[in-house]
Design a protein around this motif. Structure first.
Motif, PDB file in Angstrom:
ATOM      1  N   GLY A  57      -4.960  -2.775   8.589  1.00 38.52           N
ATOM      2  CA  GLY A  57      -4.475  -1.905   7.660  1.00 38.52           C
ATOM      3  C   GLY A  57      -3.523  -2.485   6.918  1.00 38.52           C
ATOM      4  N   ILE A  58      -2.831  -1.555   5.791  1.00 37.26           N
ATOM      5  CA  ILE A  58      -2.351  -2.153   4.722  1.00 37.26           C
ATOM      6  C   ILE A  58      -0.904  -2.537   4.910  1.00 37.26           C
ATOM      7  CG2 ILE A  58      -1.397   0.136   3.938  1.00 37.26           C
ATOM      8  CD1 ILE A  58      -2.441  -2.804   1.685  1.00 37.26           C
ATOM      9  N   PHE A  59      -0.424  -1.905   6.045  1.00 36.90           N
ATOM     10  CA  PHE A  59       0.821  -2.022   6.535  1.00 36.90           C
ATOM     11  C   PHE A  59       1.229  -3.628   7.089  1.00 36.90           C
ATOM     12  CE2 PHE A  59       4.178  -2.486  10.257  1.00 36.90           C
ATOM     13  CZ  PHE A  59       5.256  -1.817   9.558  1.00 36.90           C
ATOM     14  N   PHE A  60       0.046  -4.314   7.746  1.00 41.97           N
ATOM     15  CA  PHE A  60       0.177  -5.641   8.106  1.00 41.97           C
ATOM     16  C   PHE A  60      -0.377  -6.604   7.045  1.00 41.97           C
ATOM     17  CE2 PHE A  60       0.113  -3.327  12.312  1.00 41.97           C
ATOM     18  CZ  PHE A  60       1.074  -4.106  12.695  1.00 41.97           C
ATOM     19  N   LEU A  61      -0.910  -6.059   5.772  1.00 43.49           N
ATOM     20  CA  LEU A  61      -1.650  -6.925   4.957  1.00 43.49           C
ATOM     21  C   LEU A  61      -0.296  -8.071   4.312  1.00 43.49           C
ATOM     22  CD1 LEU A  61      -3.896  -8.090   3.130  1.00 43.49           C
ATOM     23  CD2 LEU A  61      -3.309  -6.254   1.512  1.00 43.49           C
ATOM     24  N   TYR A  62       0.587  -7.635   4.186  1.00 44.57           N
ATOM     25  CA  TYR A  62       1.747  -8.595   3.449  1.00 44.57           C
ATOM     26  C   TYR A  62       2.527  -8.859   4.486  1.00 44.57           C
ATOM     27  CZ  TYR A  62       0.317  -8.684  -1.526  1.00 44.57           C
ATOM     28  OH  TYR A  62      -0.576  -8.841  -2.503  1.00 44.57           O
ATOM     29  N   ARG A  63       2.228  -8.431   5.796  1.00 47.97           N
ATOM     30  CA  ARG A  63       3.048  -9.121   6.780  1.00 47.97           C
ATOM     31  C   ARG A  63       3.407 -10.569   6.760  1.00 47.97           C
ATOM     32  NH1 ARG A  63       4.984  -7.865  12.279  1.00 47.97           N
ATOM     33  NH2 ARG A  63       4.674  -9.852  13.800  1.00 47.97           N
ATOM     34  N   GLY A  64       4.520 -11.227   6.876  1.00 43.29           N
ATOM     35  CA  GLY A  64       4.404 -12.580   6.757  1.00 43.29           C
ATOM     36  C   GLY A  64       4.840 -13.171   5.378  1.00 43.29           C
ATOM     37  N   ILE A  65       4.833 -12.364   4.318  1.00 49.52           N
ATOM     38  CA  ILE A  65       5.011 -12.857   3.132  1.00 49.52           C
ATOM     39  C   ILE A  65       6.442 -13.588   2.909  1.00 49.52           C
ATOM     40  CG2 ILE A  65       5.748 -10.799   1.834  1.00 49.52           C
ATOM     41  CD1 ILE A  65       4.032 -11.617  -0.441  1.00 49.52           C
ATOM     42  N   LEU A  66       7.443 -12.999   3.448  1.00 52.62           N
ATOM     43  CA  LEU A  66       8.868 -13.436   3.069  1.00 52.62           C
ATOM     44  C   LEU A  66       8.975 -15.043   3.315  1.00 52.62           C
ATOM     45  CD1 LEU A  66      11.512 -12.807   2.196  1.00 52.62           C
ATOM     46  CD2 LEU A  66      12.416 -11.993   4.271  1.00 52.62           C
ATOM     47  N   PRO A  67       8.523 -15.454   4.743  1.00 51.35           N
ATOM     48  CA  PRO A  67       8.657 -17.005   4.629  1.00 51.35           C
ATOM     49  C   PRO A  67       7.960 -17.967   3.583  1.00 51.35           C
ATOM     50  CG  PRO A  67       8.143 -15.952   6.678  1.00 51.35           C
ATOM     51  CD  PRO A  67       7.995 -15.062   5.846  1.00 51.35           C
ATOM     52  N   PRO A  68       6.433 -17.652   3.297  1.00 53.67           N
ATOM     53  CA  PRO A  68       5.913 -18.363   2.185  1.00 53.67           C
ATOM     54  C   PRO A  68       6.752 -18.057   0.914  1.00 53.67           C
ATOM     55  CG  PRO A  68       4.518 -16.550   2.734  1.00 53.67           C
ATOM     56  CD  PRO A  68       5.525 -16.572   3.916  1.00 53.67           C
TER      57      PRO A  68
END
Length: 278
Positions: A57-68
């Motif tokens: 789902g879309i909720f997890f698509l950008y999960r983890g973007i803050l570190p990069p």
């Protein structure tokens, strides 16, 4: 005296150009990067990786973007800023310009490794196995703290082997290509040229160093325990994937597509920000 006074301003501008270029780059290419990560981790094709993300789902698509986002903006800022800070004084003292570029790029790439904890946390957050274990970036950082500071630097060797040499290739190839390409007054053509210059370099370098990223992902996918020998991990991946070198390149096609867009966007954004600041 005047040239010495100008150096801090020059370095400040280079740091800002790198930061801005990375911010634009990461926000545009993150979904592609996540598909590639799944291919590296599981040795699967792009279609299956895409369906994995689609099913989550879309909720997890950008999960983890803050570190990069944090890591890449700081990393490119260091990459351009430290490179110029090292290169310029060496050239002024009479060092061969290619040697000065190589040393500047090597030092900037090694310095970037200090930001490795962001890359470490990103690896965990992108892995579906840890979706329930880590709520977000801050939670992952806090959880790793119980394993000690060294846990943030698991997988350091492949990152060091990747950063310095790839920076050398980028800075030398970038200037050579820019010198070979004709100069255009038309803004669209000039922007397209800048994009293609960065894109072509990105495709070549990311393909050359792709196995090191596979090794890094395999090493960083674990939490706790003793640190593994990179050579042994490399051999284990080789055996697990049927003893065929080409299986190290699962995801390289998507990686080339990402690198083409990512490095093209980064180089174009850098040149445009540089034109505004300077």
């Amino acid at each position: 005296m005047s040239s010495l006074a100008e150096k801090p301003t020059l370095n400040w501008k280079e740091f800002v150009c790198g930061w801005g270029a990375a911010f634009i780059n990461v926000t545009v290419t993150y979904p592609i990067n996540k598909i590639i990560f799944r291919q590296m981790l599981h040795g699967i094709k792009a279609k299956k990786a895409f369906y994995q993300l689609h099913g989550e789902g879309i909720f997890f698509l950008y999960r983890g973007i803050l570190p990069p986002l944090c890591q890449k903006t700081l990393s490119l800022s260091i990459m351009f800023g430290v490179y110029e800070q090292v290169r310029q004084p060496l050239v002024e003292t009479g060092v061969n310009r290619y040697m000065a570029k190589a040393l500047g790029a090597l030092i900037s790439g090694t310095t970037e490794a200090a930001l490795m904890p962001f890359e470490r946390v990103q690896t965990l957050l992108q892995n579906a196995h840890y979706h329930d274990e880590f709520k977000n970036t801050f939670h992952a950082f806090k959880a790793l703290r119980s394993y000690g500071l060294v846990e943030y630097y698991r997988g350091l060797v492949p990152i060091l082997l990747r950063n310095g040499p790839s920076n050398i290739g980028f800075f030398i190839a970038r200037e050579e290509l820019q010198n070979c390409m004709p100069k255009y007054d038309n803004e669209f053509i000039r922007t397209s040229t800048e994009f293609m210059c960065g894109a072509l370099i990105g495709v070549v370098l990311s393909s050359i160093f792709y196995p090191l990223n596979v090794l890094k992902v395999a090493m960083q996918n674990k939490i706790g325990g003793e640190f593994e020998n990179p050579v042994k991990v490399f051999v284990q991946i080789y055996r697990d994937r049927g003893c065929k070198v080409r299986y190290f390149y699962h995801g390289v096609q998507m990686n080339c597509a990402r690198a083409f867009i990512s490095w093209g966007v980064m180089n174009t954004a850098y040149e445009h920000i540089k034109a505004v600041i300077y």
